[in-house]
Design a protein around this motif. Structure first.
Motif, short mmCIF file in Angstrom:
data_model
loop_
_atom_site.label_atom_id
_atom_site.label_comp_id
_atom_site.label_asym_id
_atom_site.label_seq_id
_atom_site.Cartn_x
_atom_site.Cartn_y
_atom_site.Cartn_z
N ALA A 187 9.38 -3.49 5.93
CA ALA A 187 8.09 -2.80 5.93
C ALA A 187 8.03 -1.78 4.79
O ALA A 187 7.01 -1.66 4.10
CB ALA A 187 7.86 -2.11 7.28
N ALA A 188 9.11 -1.06 4.56
CA ALA A 188 9.16 -0.07 3.47
C ALA A 188 9.05 -0.75 2.11
O ALA A 188 8.47 -0.18 1.17
CB ALA A 188 10.44 0.75 3.55
N TYR A 189 9.56 -1.97 2.00
CA TYR A 189 9.51 -2.72 0.75
C TYR A 189 8.06 -2.98 0.31
O TYR A 189 7.80 -3.25 -0.86
CB TYR A 189 10.27 -4.04 0.92
N MET A 190 7.11 -2.85 1.20
CA MET A 190 5.71 -3.10 0.87
C MET A 190 5.14 -2.01 -0.04
O MET A 190 4.06 -2.17 -0.59
CB MET A 190 4.89 -3.20 2.15
N TYR A 191 5.85 -0.91 -0.22
CA TYR A 191 5.30 0.24 -0.94
C TYR A 191 6.05 0.55 -2.24
O TYR A 191 7.20 0.19 -2.40
CB TYR A 191 5.33 1.47 -0.03
N ARG A 192 5.36 1.27 -3.11
CA ARG A 192 5.95 1.77 -4.35
C ARG A 192 5.76 3.28 -4.41
O ARG A 192 4.77 3.81 -3.89
CB ARG A 192 5.32 1.12 -5.58
N ALA A 193 6.70 3.95 -5.04
CA ALA A 193 6.60 5.38 -5.33
C ALA A 193 6.23 5.50 -6.80
O ALA A 193 6.64 4.67 -7.62
CB ALA A 193 7.93 6.07 -5.05
N ASN A 206 6.72 -8.88 10.17
CA ASN A 206 7.84 -8.96 11.10
C ASN A 206 7.50 -8.13 12.34
O ASN A 206 6.32 -7.87 12.58
CB ASN A 206 9.15 -8.51 10.43
N SER A 207 8.49 -7.66 13.07
CA SER A 207 8.21 -6.90 14.29
C SER A 207 7.60 -5.53 14.01
O SER A 207 7.04 -4.90 14.90
CB SER A 207 9.49 -6.73 15.12
N CYS A 208 7.67 -5.05 12.77
CA CYS A 208 7.16 -3.72 12.41
C CYS A 208 5.77 -3.75 11.76
O CYS A 208 5.02 -2.80 11.89
CB CYS A 208 8.11 -3.02 11.44
N PHE A 209 5.48 -4.80 11.02
CA PHE A 209 4.22 -4.83 10.30
C PHE A 209 3.69 -6.25 10.19
O PHE A 209 4.43 -7.22 10.33
CB PHE A 209 4.37 -4.22 8.90
N LYS A 210 2.39 -6.34 9.92
CA LYS A 210 1.75 -7.64 9.69
C LYS A 210 0.69 -7.46 8.62
O LYS A 210 -0.07 -6.49 8.63
CB LYS A 210 1.10 -8.17 10.96
N VAL A 211 0.65 -8.41 7.69
CA VAL A 211 -0.36 -8.44 6.63
C VAL A 211 -1.07 -9.78 6.72
O VAL A 211 -0.41 -10.83 6.83
CB VAL A 211 0.27 -8.28 5.24
N GLU A 212 -2.39 -9.73 6.67
CA GLU A 212 -3.19 -10.95 6.61
C GLU A 212 -4.21 -10.77 5.49
O GLU A 212 -5.11 -9.93 5.59
CB GLU A 212 -3.89 -11.20 7.93
N ILE A 213 -4.02 -11.51 4.40
CA ILE A 213 -4.94 -11.42 3.27
C ILE A 213 -6.31 -11.94 3.74
O ILE A 213 -6.40 -12.99 4.37
CB ILE A 213 -4.44 -12.24 2.06
N LEU A 240 0.71 -1.76 11.38
CA LEU A 240 2.03 -1.13 11.32
C LEU A 240 2.35 -0.61 12.70
O LEU A 240 1.59 0.19 13.26
CB LEU A 240 2.05 0.01 10.30
N GLU A 241 3.46 -1.05 13.23
CA GLU A 241 3.86 -0.71 14.60
C GLU A 241 3.65 0.78 14.91
O GLU A 241 4.07 1.64 14.14
CB GLU A 241 5.34 -1.07 14.77
N GLU A 242 2.96 1.05 15.99
CA GLU A 242 2.72 2.39 16.51
C GLU A 242 1.97 3.31 15.55
O GLU A 242 2.03 4.54 15.68
CB GLU A 242 4.04 3.05 16.93
N SER A 243 1.24 2.73 14.56
CA SER A 243 0.60 3.59 13.59
C SER A 243 -0.78 3.09 13.15
O SER A 243 -1.75 3.82 13.23
CB SER A 243 1.51 3.74 12.36
N VAL A 244 -0.84 1.86 12.66
CA VAL A 244 -2.07 1.29 12.12
C VAL A 244 -2.32 -0.03 12.82
O VAL A 244 -1.40 -0.83 12.99
CB VAL A 244 -1.94 1.04 10.59
N SER A 245 -3.57 -0.26 13.22
CA SER A 245 -3.88 -1.48 13.95
C SER A 245 -5.02 -2.25 13.28
O SER A 245 -6.17 -1.82 13.34
CB SER A 245 -4.25 -1.15 15.40
N ASP A 246 -4.68 -3.33 12.62
CA ASP A 246 -5.65 -4.25 12.03
C ASP A 246 -6.67 -3.55 11.13
O ASP A 246 -7.86 -3.81 11.19
CB ASP A 246 -6.37 -5.05 13.15
N GLU A 247 -6.17 -2.67 10.28
CA GLU A 247 -7.01 -1.89 9.36
C GLU A 247 -7.20 -2.67 8.06
O GLU A 247 -6.26 -3.25 7.54
CB GLU A 247 -6.33 -0.55 9.06
#
Length: 181
Positions: free
Chosen positions: A169-175, A63-70, A92-99
């Motif tokens: 975007a937060a839903y992409m993670y687990r604790a 979405n506007s905050c994150f992008k995933v491309e397998i 991830l918007e303003e943090s990670v770029s195509d890593e």
């Protein structure tokens, strides 16, 4: 040296999943430095959430905050014969770029941690569930109180208020929590 009581790894463990030797090295460091009864806490990519998005949207989503491309399987194999986890490109918007990052096969990690590194899973949940469960605790209520005071003062950096895109975007993670036995 008796070991540490707590080890923490936030938003980075999944980088090791490019290679099983790196995963084992990582878990060796965690286990070797925790005392028996010590706790390993962290956050990482939630393979279940990624699987749901892939089922709904294919190999590219966000979405506007994150992008995933397998990363395509043939491209992944060409990149490394030792690839362990499924690689993906992450922004991830303003943090990670195509890593390039790797999906953590959670069931495989839990088994490996227990079988080889004396780390027993205590708790694991998606961030959405984690927030719902813990935002109403005493600590969660204190955070909300501080956030409301910042909002009243005109500070827009309220960690308890997320846009719908930020929640996705937060839903992409687990604790998670492991205990050394």
């Amino acid at each position: 040296f008796q070991g540490y009581d707590v080890a923490s790894c936030q938003f980075s463990m999944h980088y090791a999943f490019g290679d099983i030797a790196k995963v084992r090295g990582f878990l060796t460091n965690v286990s070797a430095n925790l005392r028996v009864g010590g706790t390993f806490v962290g956050t990482t990519v939630d393979d279940g959430a990624v699987a749901k998005w892939r089922a709904q949207h294919g190999d590219t989503f966000g979405n506007s905050c994150f992008k995933v491309e397998i990363v395509a399987e043939d491209e992944a194999k060409a990149a490394s014969a030792t690839t362990y986890g499924t690689p993906y490109r992450f922004t991830l918007e303003e943090s990670v770029s195509d890593e390039v990052e790797y999906i953590v096969d959670w069931a495989a990690l839990v088994k490996l941690a227990s079988d080889e590194f004396r780390l027993r899973l205590v708790e694991s949940m998606n961030f959405e569930e984690f927030f719902e469960q813990y935002s109403t605790t005493t600590i969660g209520e204190k955070l909300k109180e501080k956030s409301n005071k910042r909002d009243a003062a005109g500070d827009n950096a309220n960690p308890m208020s997320l846009t719908d895109d930020e929640k996705e975007a937060a839903y992409m993670y687990r604790a998670f929590v492991f205990e050394k036995f």
